[in-house]
Design an enzyme around this catalytic site. Sequence first.
Site, PDB file in Angstrom:
ATOM      1  CG  ASP A 244      -2.081   1.216   0.793  1.00  0.00           C
ATOM      2  OD1 ASP A 244      -2.599   1.400  -0.317  1.00  0.00           O
ATOM      3  OD2 ASP A 244      -2.480   1.464   2.096  1.00  0.00           O
ATOM      4  CG  ASP A 261      -0.543   1.890   7.032  1.00  0.00           C
ATOM      5  OD1 ASP A 261      -1.713   1.381   7.879  1.00  0.00           O
ATOM      6  OD2 ASP A 261      -2.112   2.041   5.850  1.00  0.00           O
TER       7      ASP A 261
HETATM    8  N1  LIG Z   1       4.773   6.661  13.612  1.00  0.00           N
HETATM    9  C1  LIG Z   1       4.127   7.977  13.572  1.00  0.00           C
HETATM   10  N2  LIG Z   1       4.143   9.684  13.843  1.00  0.00           N
HETATM   11  C2  LIG Z   1       3.432  10.538  13.823  1.00  0.00           C
HETATM   12  N3  LIG Z   1       1.725  10.207  13.285  1.00  0.00           N
HETATM   13  C3  LIG Z   1       2.016   8.721  12.974  1.00  0.00           C
HETATM   14  C4  LIG Z   1       2.263   8.277  12.955  1.00  0.00           C
HETATM   15  N4  LIG Z   1       1.700   6.958  12.220  1.00  0.00           N
HETATM   16  C5  LIG Z   1       1.017   7.315  11.667  1.00  0.00           C
HETATM   17  N5  LIG Z   1       0.655   8.504  12.066  1.00  0.00           N
HETATM   18  C6  LIG Z   1      -0.225   9.656  11.353  1.00  0.00           C
HETATM   19  O1  LIG Z   1      -1.155   8.785  11.636  1.00  0.00           O
HETATM   20  C7  LIG Z   1      -2.060   8.368  10.763  1.00  0.00           C
HETATM   21  C8  LIG Z   1      -2.358   7.319  10.468  1.00  0.00           C
HETATM   22  O2  LIG Z   1      -1.491   6.100  10.301  1.00  0.00           O
HETATM   23  P1  LIG Z   1      -1.831   5.300   9.316  1.00  0.00           P
HETATM   24  O3  LIG Z   1      -1.259   5.064   8.282  1.00  0.00           O
HETATM   25  O4  LIG Z   1      -0.389   3.924  10.072  1.00  0.00           O
HETATM   26  O5  LIG Z   1      -2.825   4.141   9.499  1.00  0.00           O
HETATM   27  P2  LIG Z   1      -4.572   3.990   8.921  1.00  0.00           P
HETATM   28  O6  LIG Z   1      -5.148   2.731   9.700  1.00  0.00           O
HETATM   29  O7  LIG Z   1      -3.614   2.968   7.869  1.00  0.00           O
HETATM   30  O8  LIG Z   1      -4.663   4.408   9.127  1.00  0.00           O
HETATM   31  P3  LIG Z   1      -5.626   5.908   7.872  1.00  0.00           P
HETATM   32  O9  LIG Z   1      -7.012   4.599   7.818  1.00  0.00           O
HETATM   33  O10 LIG Z   1      -5.860   7.301   8.627  1.00  0.00           O
HETATM   34  O11 LIG Z   1      -4.799   5.681   6.983  1.00  0.00           O
HETATM   35  C9  LIG Z   1      -0.629   8.627   9.438  1.00  0.00           C
HETATM   36  O12 LIG Z   1      -1.407   9.463   7.789  1.00  0.00           O
HETATM   37  C10 LIG Z   1      -0.159   9.583  10.215  1.00  0.00           C
HETATM   38  O13 LIG Z   1      -0.551  11.049  10.307  1.00  0.00           O
END
Ligand SMILES: Nc1ncnc2c1ncn2[C@@H]1O[C@H](COP(=O)(O)OP(=O)(O)OP(=O)(O)O)[C@@H](O)[C@H]1O
Length: 309
Positions: A244, A261
């Site tokens: 992804d 992610d």
């Molecule tokens: N380690 C981190 N430090 C800071 N911000 C983070 C971190 N991990 C994730 N984020 C923030 O949180 C958001 C969502 O994280 P992630 O993509 O891992 O989860 P997701 O379940 O796929 O959420 P989404 O459905 O919103 O994509 C990221 O786009 C980023 O803005």
Amino acid sequence: MSKKVDEFVTKTEEELEKPTEEELEELEKELEEETEEEELLEEVEEKSPPPKELVQKRKFLKRQKDKDMFETVEEVFDTSTLMAVYELMRRGVIGELFGTISAGKEARVYCAKSPEGKDLAVKIYLTNTAEFRKGIRKYILGDPRFEQIANRGLRRLIYAWARKEFRNLKRFAKAGIRVPEPISVYKNVLVMEFIGENCKRAPLLVELAKPENKLSTEEWQKIFDTVVDYMVKMYQKAKLVHADLNEFNIMYWQGEPVIIDVSQAVPLSHPYADEFLRHDIQQIRRFFSSVGVEVPSFAELYSKITGME
Ligand SMILES: Nc1ncnc2c1ncn2[C@@H]1O[C@H](COP(=O)(O)OP(=O)(O)OP(=O)(O)O)[C@@H](O)[C@H]1O
């Protein structure tokens, strides 16, 4: 921060009973071991549906997800999630939990502080059946066998999903790819390094591409080269495909891209690993050419990443 969490945090701070050294060692060992559910998840993944359908559906869900990212979502922590956060506090992993960084469909990401005052990112996977089902569908689309397993023990499957992300982060880091450092995982709560400062997260590449950021083509070229280097390491060292990879899942911090992610990353042995890799390459080519980088051809990138001529 929701009121519930607020009250909870205040209460636990006074009542924490810290684990002993032996208990901490045990917990460390536990993190290394693969659970039955993780094995089950791997098995289920092997049976995912045809790649074309999967890729198309993923695209659709991604668009939905981006749209939803900007909508406010009500905070709902069930008791078990609160208890999981409590346990991580007791273990001395989390000191304080602050507000939401992101409220996606499958997970919420919070900013937190370690007891020593270090910023942490706390990703909480939603245990709500309908939410998780929708989320995981992009991965194991309506496979009836999955539905059966899910009905039997969805919550445990979610825990396995969180552990999968923890493990994948470790595997990527070990291969020399910049990812948030994984710190701990317990039930549906994953704790990792916070990418950013003082609870202000670093930008995603999609945000960095906005005109006000005025990055030069040379700077974009450098980011592109690093991302390609990460893709080579993912494939050749970590032996995983992100599955992804795009401008929404790459942050930019201290002059370096940071991959996030990684829960859906698949091993090279996955029946559709190659299909996912091709899709990742296309996404990366599309984004970087849109910001002015002269990207190599698909074939050139594919052979560089896989090491196959
Ligand atoms: N380690 C981190 N430090 C800071 N911000 C983070 C971190 N991990 C994730 N984020 C923030 O949180 C958001 C969502 O994280 P992630 O993509 O891992 O989860 P997701 O379940 O796929 O959420 P989404 O459905 O919103 O994509 C990221 O786009 C980023 O803005």
